[in-house]
Design an enzyme around this catalytic site. Sequence first.
Site, PDB file in Angstrom:
ATOM      1  N   GLU A  28       0.826  -1.199   0.000  1.00 48.26           N
ATOM      2  CA  GLU A  28       0.000   0.000   0.000  1.00 48.26           C
ATOM      3  C   GLU A  28       0.865   1.255   0.000  1.00 48.26           C
ATOM      4  O   GLU A  28       1.981   1.247   0.507  1.00 48.26           O
ATOM      5  CB  GLU A  28      -0.920  -0.003   1.222  1.00 48.26           C
ATOM      6  N   CYS A  74       3.472   8.529   0.871  1.00 54.23           N
ATOM      7  CA  CYS A  74       4.045   7.550   1.794  1.00 54.23           C
ATOM      8  C   CYS A  74       4.113   6.219   1.046  1.00 54.23           C
ATOM      9  O   CYS A  74       3.097   5.742   0.540  1.00 54.23           O
ATOM     10  CB  CYS A  74       3.139   7.452   3.032  1.00 54.23           C
ATOM     11  N   CYS A 134       6.481  -7.333   6.674  1.00 52.89           N
ATOM     12  CA  CYS A 134       7.570  -6.789   7.499  1.00 52.89           C
ATOM     13  C   CYS A 134       8.067  -7.887   8.421  1.00 52.89           C
ATOM     14  O   CYS A 134       7.291  -8.744   8.849  1.00 52.89           O
ATOM     15  CB  CYS A 134       7.057  -5.599   8.326  1.00 52.89           C
ATOM     16  N   CYS A 176       6.718  -5.063  15.492  1.00 49.12           N
ATOM     17  CA  CYS A 176       6.449  -4.086  16.560  1.00 49.12           C
ATOM     18  C   CYS A 176       4.994  -4.316  16.988  1.00 49.12           C
ATOM     19  O   CYS A 176       4.119  -4.430  16.128  1.00 49.12           O
ATOM     20  CB  CYS A 176       6.624  -2.655  16.045  1.00 49.12           C
ATOM     21  N   CYS A 207       1.675  -2.252  15.681  1.00 48.26           N
ATOM     22  CA  CYS A 207       1.604  -1.924  14.251  1.00 48.26           C
ATOM     23  C   CYS A 207       0.910  -3.038  13.468  1.00 48.26           C
ATOM     24  O   CYS A 207       1.198  -4.219  13.675  1.00 48.26           O
ATOM     25  CB  CYS A 207       3.022  -1.717  13.724  1.00 48.26           C
ATOM     26  N   CYS A 251      -0.660   5.933   9.796  1.00 44.73           N
ATOM     27  CA  CYS A 251       0.572   5.262  10.244  1.00 44.73           C
ATOM     28  C   CYS A 251       0.236   3.956  10.950  1.00 44.73           C
ATOM     29  O   CYS A 251      -0.591   3.941  11.859  1.00 44.73           O
ATOM     30  CB  CYS A 251       1.300   6.108  11.286  1.00 44.73           C
TER      31      CYS A 251
HETATM   32  N1  SAH Z   1       9.674   0.214   9.597  1.00 42.83           N
HETATM   33  C1  SAH Z   1       9.895   1.633   9.506  1.00 42.83           C
HETATM   34  C2  SAH Z   1       8.992   2.291   8.486  1.00 42.83           C
HETATM   35  C3  SAH Z   1       7.537   2.357   8.867  1.00 42.83           C
HETATM   36  S1  SAH Z   1       7.157   3.971   9.348  1.00 42.83           S
HETATM   37  C4  SAH Z   1       9.736   2.248  10.872  1.00 42.83           C
HETATM   38  O1  SAH Z   1       9.194   1.604  11.754  1.00 42.83           O
HETATM   39  O2  SAH Z   1      10.186   3.372  11.076  1.00 42.83           O
HETATM   40  C5  SAH Z   1       5.618   3.820  10.104  1.00 42.83           C
HETATM   41  C6  SAH Z   1       5.572   4.613  11.377  1.00 42.83           C
HETATM   42  O3  SAH Z   1       4.260   4.455  11.977  1.00 42.83           O
HETATM   43  C7  SAH Z   1       6.578   4.120  12.383  1.00 42.83           C
HETATM   44  O4  SAH Z   1       7.062   5.175  13.156  1.00 42.83           O
HETATM   45  C8  SAH Z   1       5.719   3.205  13.229  1.00 42.83           C
HETATM   46  O5  SAH Z   1       6.289   2.941  14.477  1.00 42.83           O
HETATM   47  C9  SAH Z   1       4.444   4.004  13.313  1.00 42.83           C
HETATM   48  N2  SAH Z   1       3.279   3.210  13.700  1.00 42.83           N
HETATM   49  C10 SAH Z   1       3.136   1.870  13.664  1.00 42.83           C
HETATM   50  N3  SAH Z   1       1.926   1.512  14.111  1.00 42.83           N
HETATM   51  C11 SAH Z   1       1.284   2.657  14.454  1.00 42.83           C
HETATM   52  C12 SAH Z   1      -0.016   2.945  14.948  1.00 42.83           C
HETATM   53  N4  SAH Z   1      -0.892   1.977  15.165  1.00 42.83           N
HETATM   54  N5  SAH Z   1      -0.345   4.236  15.149  1.00 42.83           N
HETATM   55  C13 SAH Z   1       0.542   5.225  14.885  1.00 42.83           C
HETATM   56  N6  SAH Z   1       1.764   5.009  14.411  1.00 42.83           N
HETATM   57  C14 SAH Z   1       2.144   3.737  14.184  1.00 42.83           C
END
Ligand code: SAH
Length: 346
Positions: free
Chosen positions: A93, A106, A113, A117, A120, A338
């Site tokens: 996406e 974006c 992945c 985390c 996410c 995000c």
């Molecule tokens: N893997 C990389 C690129 C993804 S960026 C990274 O983690 O930096 C996506 C961003 O959204 C990251 O900062 C991630 O931690 C954040 N993110 C993940 N799940 C989220 C959520 N449920 N709400 C808000 N931000 C989130």
Amino acid sequence: MINKKDIRAVEKNELESFFMNHKSPQYRATQVIEWIWKHHQLDFNKMLNLSKSERELLKENFIVKSVYISNTTISSDGTVKFLFKMDNANVVEGVLIPQLNRLTVCISSQAGCSLACNFCATGKLKLDRNLTAGEIYDQVFLINQYALSRYNKAITNIVYMGMGEPLLNFHNVIMSIKHITSARGMALSGKRITVSTVGITKMIKKIADLEPNFNLAISLHSAIDKKRSKIMAINETNNLSNLELALKYFYDKTKIKPTYEYVMLKDFNDSIEDAQALVEFCKKIPSKVNLIEYNKVEGIKYQKSTIKKTNIFLEMLEKNNILAKLRRSRGEDIGAACGQLATQNK
Ligand code: SAH
């Protein structure tokens, strides 16, 4: 049978040798590079400044892997989510976020992945595969075409914040940036590109050595090791002191201030003590902070922090002269915000 290589995974010098080995001029490589990147012409038959036999030669030896838009969804706030297909199978996406003076794209760097985390949605998927440089570039190119036709405006910013961990697909991500910023590609400024990482320290140093022209964001989310390890498994091998060393190296070499992303999780990392720890971490290296509102993900227990706590947290950072901003969610209603990207509407 020849094992045909993806032409957008080939470096310029390799393509030059290819043409010279086939008794064609070296400059054919530059012409082909302009076709495949700048003009996005992915059909060898249409590369009309090449001879017919050279076009045949390309067809015999190369393929072009590409991406197409299989669906778009528009949020009530104007955010657009794109579902991209590759090989007719893998799906990633991308998101277009219109703001007052910006059109931010974006994009994804991996299908799925490997990092998991625990807040996410993408982290709940398995890693399918790395995207090629061409597949990453295509997302930017296709979203830019959409922006031009819908708003009569080109995109202004690119963030590698979609699905996947860019620094675990290092070569292809760097190659995609090279072509996005090249005059023989999209000719966009690297200053408008941000690569986001969970903080793979070895790779942060490697980027620093490349003298990058783009920005770096770190998904920090807690400046307390114990807490960070609870939500981001990567912290067990790349903890905060390692991260600090890598970022110091990065800043000393590049003079680029990293941005720390910090998702505000209710009653987990949104207290005064958490803010204090973040202030201390920020003081180590010139940096900026983006506080991110938590976006709901099905099956995940975290909740968005309250407005009150978020404001107190932000004030605490500001009082300590930390450059900080609160980033409001965009596209949450269509699962485009995000951390929500998980290709659920396949
Ligand atoms: N893997 C990389 C690129 C993804 S960026 C990274 O983690 O930096 C996506 C961003 O959204 C990251 O900062 C991630 O931690 C954040 N993110 C993940 N799940 C989220 C959520 N449920 N709400 C808000 N931000 C989130």
